[in-house]
Design an enzyme around this catalytic site. Structure first.
Site, PDB file in Angstrom:
ATOM      1  N   ASP A  70      93.585  34.565  31.965  1.00  0.00           N
ATOM      2  CA  ASP A  70      92.721  34.431  33.135  1.00  0.00           C
ATOM      3  C   ASP A  70      92.669  35.758  33.864  1.00  0.00           C
ATOM      4  O   ASP A  70      93.703  36.372  34.125  1.00  0.00           O
ATOM      5  CB  ASP A  70      93.284  33.338  34.060  1.00  0.00           C
ATOM      6  CG  ASP A  70      92.292  32.836  35.085  1.00  0.00           C
ATOM      7  OD1 ASP A  70      91.575  33.681  35.665  1.00  0.00           O
ATOM      8  OD2 ASP A  70      92.238  31.615  35.323  1.00  0.00           O
ATOM      9  N   ARG A  94      90.710  36.114  36.819  1.00  0.00           N
ATOM     10  CA  ARG A  94      89.982  35.842  38.064  1.00  0.00           C
ATOM     11  C   ARG A  94      90.744  36.272  39.316  1.00  0.00           C
ATOM     12  O   ARG A  94      90.150  36.413  40.379  1.00  0.00           O
ATOM     13  CB  ARG A  94      89.634  34.359  38.157  1.00  0.00           C
ATOM     14  CG  ARG A  94      88.545  33.934  37.197  1.00  0.00           C
ATOM     15  CD  ARG A  94      88.352  32.434  37.194  1.00  0.00           C
ATOM     16  NE  ARG A  94      89.478  31.720  36.599  1.00  0.00           N
ATOM     17  CZ  ARG A  94      89.526  30.410  36.431  1.00  0.00           C
ATOM     18  NH1 ARG A  94      88.517  29.657  36.859  1.00  0.00           N
ATOM     19  NH2 ARG A  94      90.573  29.839  35.860  1.00  0.00           N
TER      20      ARG A  94
END
Length: 768
Positions: free
Chosen positions: A287, A289
């Site tokens: 991830d 983000r």
């Protein structure tokens, strides 16, 4: 929870960022991910578009309600931690924020027109806000716990912009996608503490959100959140959906599609156990983000409390609460909205909260599912599937049941040399942890008749049992003498002290009583204080527990036939029972169960929109087409735990109680852990068990609980034979107390130093 870093660099905050933007002291160019197009457009238009974009037309204006909110001093007081946008971007020389009103039409939404939020044609009034990224580099480094020099060097590597290496320039305009905020309801109410806020933070998934591809749940969850946000607005609250352009967990679609291919083509096909590993094998990280920097738009709007966070993500939740934004409730996506091809994703994320809805039930089907007999019969149906090797997650080794019965008998004899002295499994045993005579000492102070004494004990049992869902590993309770208690024992002593203090009574002259007015008068802060809840001593799902008791107050008022017409209190269920004895003056457990089950039916959180059914969950292998509720397995664990706990006070009146055999074992992790730890229940697919913590509504847990309940019935018969006792002499209440529950706890401690059960269930404050 994620490690908490400073929210910002205090030496350089949003005021400095805005000032530098206005002065042109910045890194990069305006335009975000469209900047390159602006450059080409400048050639075609033959004019300086950067300068042109600073002009405003007479017709533009601002969204007045939004301007009102962001200009409030209390809103701006929340801006110091903001590091990814310019809070004054709407009025800056070159705007980085703009807003407008709109009418949204989404066919799958099912909304009631109200002429204000939702029009007769289904159009939904909303405001939408566009935000371009403006990064405070010292703040980004502080929030992420990184060295600012390394942040600058890494950004320089990926942008080739030498300005990033100039430490005198601290504001950066990254060429990334922006953020859009959709608001439903009266924007001006956002800052009002009495306003309910329902909010979803959603990261872009173009394939699902726009085109409806079904390998993930992004669009279903987005639409579900929009629905609930609009419904919140219709209730007088404000619904908010914040949409971030972070495609494919900010890894991008090229990487995402490569991962999709790898997941589908790997040996054994797409499966939950390798869901995250496949991403890491291609992207190097699961991830990108950085949810730590996600909450800025929430802070910009001045939101300090979210009543319903429409997200299952632990990373997003941690980021929000680490910004000191209180989250009152998290709402997960119902399983019925999950596309079939997204089941792998859901299984991999089951720890985050997906759970089944079941189906809409008519009164007949609901009544059937609330009966004690149905609990046992539906669980036996799952055991029958196991006999046919048709269960999904567990195989049952029926040959190992004798070994479990032997172990349970050994545990019983160790604690109770005379098995006939085993007491009932009930809440009263937990009170005895502190002092075996604790309740007797309390009742000795009461100047009342025997019936009123029992009413008060029932009052105490109700609130104590309803607070008895798992406390979590990090909570403890310290009594006035300095004794420290944890888990169920801690909650028992805490509820006892609360009862003694009179917090549940509206009559200061009669503190040792529970009534609807007294409960309703209690505030959340009162509740937290009484349970010693704090950041350093967190009681799991404290808000949900509080809401459960508030719903209890409403239920007491709503059912006077059980709880009294003048003073609505749990103890009045005694009078209901005495008025419904059989011709021999005996009380049937069925009568008591009606009062408990029907009387409390409205207090449980709905497992699906518009359906409140309490502790019953969907198990697809039992589903019969055209039979409403055929897939639902009821357990009613807390309601049965309460019923067990009412028997002793009632029997103290010399009241004969019949049909005790109808009460079942409690489908909880001590009884269930016993069968896993002693190898009666064996995982069919170990990969399915590698996910860590499971939601109570996952089918793995439903199957585990159903098998546990039925296996306890088998064990009970074997235990009685070994002890030479009859059903009447050793009912299930004694089998649980002396045997399976205690044995489950002891085997867990022998296998795991912290005594945790072999399968972890996420505590929800209501069921476990």
């Amino acid at each position: 929870m994620a490690e908490k870093h400073p929210l910002t660099d205090a030496k350089y905050n949003w005021r400095h960022v805005h000032a530098d933007l206005e002065a042109g002291k910045l890194i990069g160019n305006y335009g975000g991910n469209h900047a390159a197009y602006h450059a080409l457009a400048e050639i075609r238009s033959n004019q300086d578009l950067s300068a042109f974009h600073t002009k405003r037309t007479a017709d533009e204006g601002l969204l007045e309600d939004l301007a009102y909110v962001i200009n409030l001093p209390k809103t701006q007081a929340e801006w110091d931690p903001i590091i990814t946008l310019d809070p004054m971007g709407m009025t800056s020389a070159r705007p980085t924020i703009s807003a407008t009103t709109a009418v949204m039409h989404i066919p799958e939404l099912q909304l009631e027109p109200d002429g204000k939020i939702v029009e007769a044609d289904g159009g939904v009034h909303c405001a939408k806000i566009a935000i371009d990224a403006v990064w405070n580099l010292p703040g980004i480094a502080a929030r992420l716990g990184m060295e600012e020099k390394r942040v600058r060097e890494a950004l320089h590597k990926y942008t080739c912009n030498p300005q990033l290496l100039d430490e005198n320039l601290k504001t950066f305009l990254p060429q990334i996608g922006g953020t859009t905020v959709y608001i439903f309801g009266d924007i001006k109410k956002i800052g009002d503490k009495s306003t309910e806020i329902a909010l979803r933070v959603h990261d872009e998934c173009n394939g699902s959100d726009v085109f409806g591809t079904d390998i993930c749940t992004c669009r279903p969850y987005l639409m579900y959140a929009v629905q609930l946000a609009i419904e919140c607005a219709q209730r007088g609250g404000v619904g908010i959906v914040i949409y971030y352009r972070k495609e494919g967990r900010a890894l991008g679609e090229v990487t995402k599609f490569r991962v999709y291919n790898a997941r589908k083509r790997q040996e054994g096909g797409d499966r939950a156990a390798t869901y995250f590993a496949q991403t890491e094998s291609i992207a190097g990280i699961r991830d990108a983000r950085f949810q730590e920097i996600m909450p800025d738009p929430i802070l910009w709007l001045g939101i300090r409390r979210i009543d319903k966070l429409l997200s299952m993500s632990a990373d997003k939740y941690d980021a929000i609460i680490n910004c000191n934004i209180e989250v009152m409730q998290r709402v997960a996506l119902p399983e019925t909205l999950v596309p079939s091809n997204a089941l792998v994703e859901i299984t991999a994320k089951v720890a985050s909260g997906y759970q089944g809805n079941g189906v809409e039930l008519d009164d007949t089907a609901m009544s059937h599912l609330m009966q004690l007999e149905t609990i046992r019969s539906k669980c036996k149906s799952v055991l029958d599937l196991a006999r046919e090797e048709k269960t999904k997650y567990f195989a049952v080794d029926f040959g190992a049941i004798g070994k479990v019965a032997d172990f349970v008998c050994d545990v019983i004899k160790k604690h109770y040399p005379d098995p006939k002295t085993v007491p009932y499994h009930s809440r009263w045993r937990h009170f005895e942890t502190l002092n075996p005579n604790l309740i007797k000492e309390l009742t000795s102070t009461w100047k009342c008749d025997e019936k009123e004494r029992v009413r008060r004990l029932i009052d105490l049992a109700f609130v104590s049992v309803l607070l008895d869902a798992g406390a979590g590993p990090n909570w403890k309770y310290t009594d006035e003498d300095g004794n420290i208690f944890t888990r169920s024992e801690g909650l028992a002593i805490a509820s006892y002290d609360m009862f003694k203090s009179g917090i549940f009574s509206s009559d200061y002259a009669m503190p040792h009583r529970v009534n609807s007015v007294g409960i309703a008068r209690m505030t959340l802060n009162d509740f937290k204080h009484a349970l010693q809840h704090s950041k350093g001593n967190p009681l799991v799902q404290i808000e949900e527990r509080f809401k459960l008791l508030q719903r209890l107050a409403e239920a007491l008022d709503a059912h006077p036939q059980f709880f009294g017409y003048e003073v609505a209190r749990p103890g009045n269920i005694l009078d209901y029972c005495l008025a419904n004895l059989d011709k021999n003056g005996h009380l049937s457990v069925k009568t008591l169960w009606v009062g408990v089950c029907e009387g409390l039916s409205s207090i449980w959180p709905g497992n699906a929109p518009k359906v409140k059914k309490g502790d019953m969950w969907s198990y697809q292998p039992l589903k019969q087409t055209g039979v409403p509720g055929s897939d639902l397995v009821p357990f009613h664990k807390i309601s049965q735990w309460l019923t067990y706990s009412l028997i002793e006070p009632l029997e103290s009146l010399k009241l004969p109680i019949d049909d005790l055999h109808l009460l079942t074992a409690l489908a909880e992790y001590r009884n269930g852990g016993l069968f896993v730890d002693l190898d009666v229940l064996k995982p069919k697919n170990k990969e399915a068990f590698e996910l860590g913590e499971f939601d109570v509504g996952s089918e793995l847990i439903v199957e585990w609980r159903a098998l546990t309940l039925s296996l306890c019935d088998l064990i009970a018969g074997d235990v009685r034979k070994r002890l030479g006792l009859t059903d009447a002499e050793f009912p299930m209440a004694k089998v649980l107390q002396g045997g399976t529950w205690q044995a489950g706890r002891e085997i867990a401690r022998s296998k795991r130093s912290d005594g945790r059960p072999p399968i972890q269930i996420r505590l929800n404050g209501c069921t476990f």
